[in-house]
Design a protein around this motif. Structure first.
Motif, PDB file in Angstrom:
ATOM      1  N   THR A  14     -36.488  94.632  76.624  1.00 30.23           N
ATOM      2  CA  THR A  14     -35.188  94.000  76.383  1.00 30.23           C
ATOM      3  C   THR A  14     -34.315  94.801  75.415  1.00 30.23           C
ATOM      4  O   THR A  14     -33.174  94.451  75.182  1.00 30.23           O
ATOM      5  CB  THR A  14     -35.395  92.573  75.837  1.00 30.23           C
ATOM      6  OG1 THR A  14     -36.294  92.657  74.727  1.00 30.23           O
ATOM      7  CG2 THR A  14     -35.996  91.672  76.897  1.00 30.23           C
ATOM      8  N   GLY A  15     -34.858  95.875  74.841  1.00 27.57           N
ATOM      9  CA  GLY A  15     -34.028  96.754  74.002  1.00 27.57           C
ATOM     10  C   GLY A  15     -33.175  97.633  74.894  1.00 27.57           C
ATOM     11  O   GLY A  15     -33.573  98.012  75.989  1.00 27.57           O
ATOM     12  N   HIS A  29     -31.910  87.861  80.664  1.00 28.93           N
ATOM     13  CA  HIS A  29     -31.473  86.484  80.411  1.00 28.93           C
ATOM     14  C   HIS A  29     -31.568  86.139  78.920  1.00 28.93           C
ATOM     15  O   HIS A  29     -32.358  86.722  78.191  1.00 28.93           O
ATOM     16  CB  HIS A  29     -32.364  85.497  81.171  1.00 28.93           C
ATOM     17  CG  HIS A  29     -32.173  85.548  82.652  1.00 28.93           C
ATOM     18  ND1 HIS A  29     -31.242  84.773  83.305  1.00 28.93           N
ATOM     19  CD2 HIS A  29     -32.782  86.293  83.602  1.00 28.93           C
ATOM     20  CE1 HIS A  29     -31.307  85.038  84.608  1.00 28.93           C
ATOM     21  NE2 HIS A  29     -32.230  85.957  84.809  1.00 28.93           N
ATOM     22  N   ASN A  30     -30.792  85.101  78.520  1.00 25.73           N
ATOM     23  CA  ASN A  30     -30.839  84.547  77.161  1.00 25.73           C
ATOM     24  C   ASN A  30     -30.424  85.549  76.095  1.00 25.73           C
ATOM     25  O   ASN A  30     -31.068  85.679  75.060  1.00 25.73           O
ATOM     26  CB  ASN A  30     -32.243  83.998  76.835  1.00 25.73           C
ATOM     27  CG  ASN A  30     -32.562  82.797  77.693  1.00 25.73           C
ATOM     28  OD1 ASN A  30     -31.678  82.202  78.292  1.00 25.73           O
ATOM     29  ND2 ASN A  30     -33.821  82.446  77.763  1.00 25.73           N
ATOM     30  N   ILE A  31     -29.325  86.244  76.374  1.00 22.94           N
ATOM     31  CA  ILE A  31     -28.788  87.215  75.423  1.00 22.94           C
ATOM     32  C   ILE A  31     -28.393  86.512  74.120  1.00 22.94           C
ATOM     33  O   ILE A  31     -28.519  87.053  73.041  1.00 22.94           O
ATOM     34  CB  ILE A  31     -27.549  87.911  76.059  1.00 22.94           C
ATOM     35  CG1 ILE A  31     -28.004  88.807  77.207  1.00 22.94           C
ATOM     36  CG2 ILE A  31     -26.753  88.686  75.047  1.00 22.94           C
ATOM     37  CD1 ILE A  31     -28.834  89.999  76.786  1.00 22.94           C
ATOM     38  N   LYS A  60     -35.614  82.923  74.367  1.00 23.12           N
ATOM     39  CA  LYS A  60     -36.403  84.155  74.506  1.00 23.12           C
ATOM     40  C   LYS A  60     -35.793  85.033  75.604  1.00 23.12           C
ATOM     41  O   LYS A  60     -35.535  84.558  76.705  1.00 23.12           O
ATOM     42  CB  LYS A  60     -37.844  83.778  74.866  1.00 23.12           C
ATOM     43  CG  LYS A  60     -38.797  84.968  74.928  1.00 23.12           C
ATOM     44  CD  LYS A  60     -40.174  84.476  75.365  1.00 23.12           C
ATOM     45  CE  LYS A  60     -41.213  85.559  75.548  1.00 23.12           C
ATOM     46  NZ  LYS A  60     -40.864  86.914  75.774  1.00 23.12           N
ATOM     47  N   LEU A  61     -35.577  86.291  75.267  1.00 22.95           N
ATOM     48  CA  LEU A  61     -35.061  87.234  76.270  1.00 22.95           C
ATOM     49  C   LEU A  61     -36.094  87.419  77.383  1.00 22.95           C
ATOM     50  O   LEU A  61     -37.282  87.530  77.101  1.00 22.95           O
ATOM     51  CB  LEU A  61     -34.814  88.600  75.632  1.00 22.95           C
ATOM     52  CG  LEU A  61     -33.656  88.717  74.632  1.00 22.95           C
ATOM     53  CD1 LEU A  61     -33.773  90.018  73.860  1.00 22.95           C
ATOM     54  CD2 LEU A  61     -32.311  88.664  75.330  1.00 22.95           C
ATOM     55  N   GLU A  76     -34.506  79.003  80.607  1.00 27.02           N
ATOM     56  CA  GLU A  76     -35.905  79.165  80.243  1.00 27.02           C
ATOM     57  C   GLU A  76     -36.588  80.096  81.230  1.00 27.02           C
ATOM     58  O   GLU A  76     -36.403  79.979  82.433  1.00 27.02           O
ATOM     59  CB  GLU A  76     -36.624  77.808  80.251  1.00 27.02           C
ATOM     60  CG  GLU A  76     -36.235  76.900  79.090  1.00 27.02           C
ATOM     61  CD  GLU A  76     -36.361  77.578  77.729  1.00 27.02           C
ATOM     62  OE1 GLU A  76     -37.316  78.350  77.529  1.00 27.02           O
ATOM     63  OE2 GLU A  76     -35.488  77.358  76.875  1.00 27.02           O
ATOM     64  N   MET A  77     -37.396  80.979  80.700  1.00 31.59           N
ATOM     65  CA  MET A  77     -38.148  81.842  81.601  1.00 31.59           C
ATOM     66  C   MET A  77     -39.225  80.999  82.256  1.00 31.59           C
ATOM     67  O   MET A  77     -39.980  80.314  81.596  1.00 31.59           O
ATOM     68  CB  MET A  77     -38.812  82.971  80.817  1.00 31.59           C
ATOM     69  CG  MET A  77     -39.691  83.799  81.713  1.00 31.59           C
ATOM     70  SD  MET A  77     -40.327  85.237  80.885  1.00 31.59           S
ATOM     71  CE  MET A  77     -41.534  85.751  82.091  1.00 31.59           C
TER      72      MET A  77
END
Length: 430
Positions: free
Chosen positions: A104-105, A196-198, A202-203, A296-297
């Motif tokens: 996610t980086g 997702h969820n930027i 939780k990404l 949500e993942m």
């Protein structure tokens, strides 16, 4: 000198660096929302993001991760049947994007003229990439077998868009794999990638879209569907598709998950398995409440169910145990920025291992990374102003624009000569 570098450029073998010099910097005290709220629906390539949201690799190094499962290309080269080759090439195309999982980086944007080389004698290839355009950002790469068995090349313009809760990356550009002994060329484009969820929660990452691999010599085609996660997350990470011959007859079904493994099976076996499977599983799942706050993942469902009679094409290499503290890097990614003693004298001065902001971040010094990133970006702007004042055009060193001979589309093609090690006219970008 060349022999010395071959052992070094990327750590001749994979055992060298299985950990980074410092653990990942915490992002807990930073709000990405303050930057992104102005950018909904916009393209992000021109937005300066704080360095804390990065991972300590350049996008050029990230591209070289396509090569992690090069053994699949060698396998395809050794097969005599074109359909067998196609299914292994399909597995390679999936494996090439597998390292995106949980990454996610954001990689550092390469500077114009930045390069990255990787020589892996143990895996039998060498690669060179160059940042060939700044606006739009385009990265070109060319990998070749050390025994003249294959060439793999392409150029990528990663189009990033922010949609409120998520960032979507469209990797525009074509991959071309040439199996030289078989006089075959395969082309495809990579799937979309979404983080997702930027803002909140939780990404997590999914990849979706249709990837069409064409064998330009035989007319065989493989159509792979990277499935979006769907309502219950049942489809999360799933990839399903088929290989058809030039008369459009389905010859193989390919299925699996891009985070785990890929299998191949006869279409008739697949169809009868699916029919019996539908009868046995009644759709009894309760609807999950849709969350307003975060996407949500979905819980990762059971691993891939293997249909009897399937052949395994590829299985992912497990991540090292400390990967979560190391930007979720694979063991392969952890070796990419290594700089062994004496290596800096042999590399092109534009190689991203020599980039001070990435090096500072890898060493855990976020303040130095931030200062250096700003200095390098300002230096890039100043030389662009200088060029426009003198009405000079930027000229790339290792790639030039041309036509892809297989697709007829515009492409960036390697002009050769990088490994002759004459870097006198390389720009001073750091």
């Amino acid at each position: 000198r060349e022999a010395g570098l071959q052992g070094q450029a990327g750590g001749g073998n994979m055992t060298s660096e299985k950990t980074l010099p410092a653990e990942m910097i915490s992002r807990n005290n930073f709000s990405v929302w303050s930057i992104l709220k102005k950018c909904i629906g916009m393209e992000l390539s021109k937005i300066a993001m704080p360095v804390v949201f990065n991972e300590p690799l350049s996008f050029l190094q990230r591209i070289s991760e396509y090569m992690e499962h090069t053994h699949l290309i060698h396998k395809a080269c050794s097969l005599s049947d074109s359909l067998d080759r196609m299914q292994v090439v399909a597995a390679f195309a999936v494996s090439a994007v597998a390292s995106q999982w949980e990454r996610t980086g954001k990689p550092f944007n390469p500077l114009l003229g930045e390069t990255y080389e990787l020589i892996r004698e143990d895996d039998g290839y060498r690669l060179i990439s160059e940042q060939v355009s700044h606006h739009p950002p385009v990265s070109a790469f060319h990998a070749e077998s050390l025994k003249q068995e294959f060439e793999f090349h392409g150029s990528i313009y990663p189009k990033l868009k922010f949609w409120g809760k998520s960032v979507e990356a469209e990797p525009k550009g074509t991959m071309t794999l040439e199996l030289l002994k078989h006089k075959e060329a395969y082309t495809w484009t990579n799937p979309m990638c979404c983080v997702h969820n930027i803002i909140l929660g939780k990404l997590w990452i999914e990849q979706y879209g249709t990837v069409e691999i064409v064998n330009h010599s035989t007319g065989d085609k493989c159509v792979l569907n990277f499935k979006p996660c769907g309502m219950f997350g049942k489809e999360l990470h799933r990839v399903e598709g088929h290989i058809q011959d030039k008369s459009k007859k389905k010859r193989r079904v390919i299925y699996g998950k891009w985070t785990e493994c890929m299998y191949s099976v006869d279409p008739k076996v697949y169809d009868s398995y699916k029919k019996s499977d539908k009868k046995t599983t009644g759709e009894t799942k309760k609807l999950k409440q849709v969350s307003e706050e975060a996407d949500e993942m979905p819980e990762v469902q059971e691993t891939v169910t293997v249909i009897p009679g399937s052949a395994l094409l590829w299985r992912i290499t497990p991540r090292p145990p400390h990967s979560a503290e190391m930007y979720n890097f694979t063991s392969y990614a952890m070796t990419l920025n290594e700089l062994e003693p004496g290596m800096d004298r042999l590399l092109a001065p534009t190689d991203c291992r020599l980039r001070p902001d990435i090096r500072a971040m890898e060493n855990g010094d976020i303040d130095a990374a931030s200062v250096e990133k700003e200095r390098l970006e300002e230096k890039q702007r100043a030389s662009r102003r200088e060029r426009s004042k003198d009405e000079e055009d930027w000229s790339n060193r290792w790639f030039q624009q041309g036509t892809n001979p297989h697709t007829g589309a515009e492409d960036w093609l390697y002009t050769g000569g990088y490994f002759d090690r004459n870097y006198t006219d390389c720009p001073n970008i750091y």
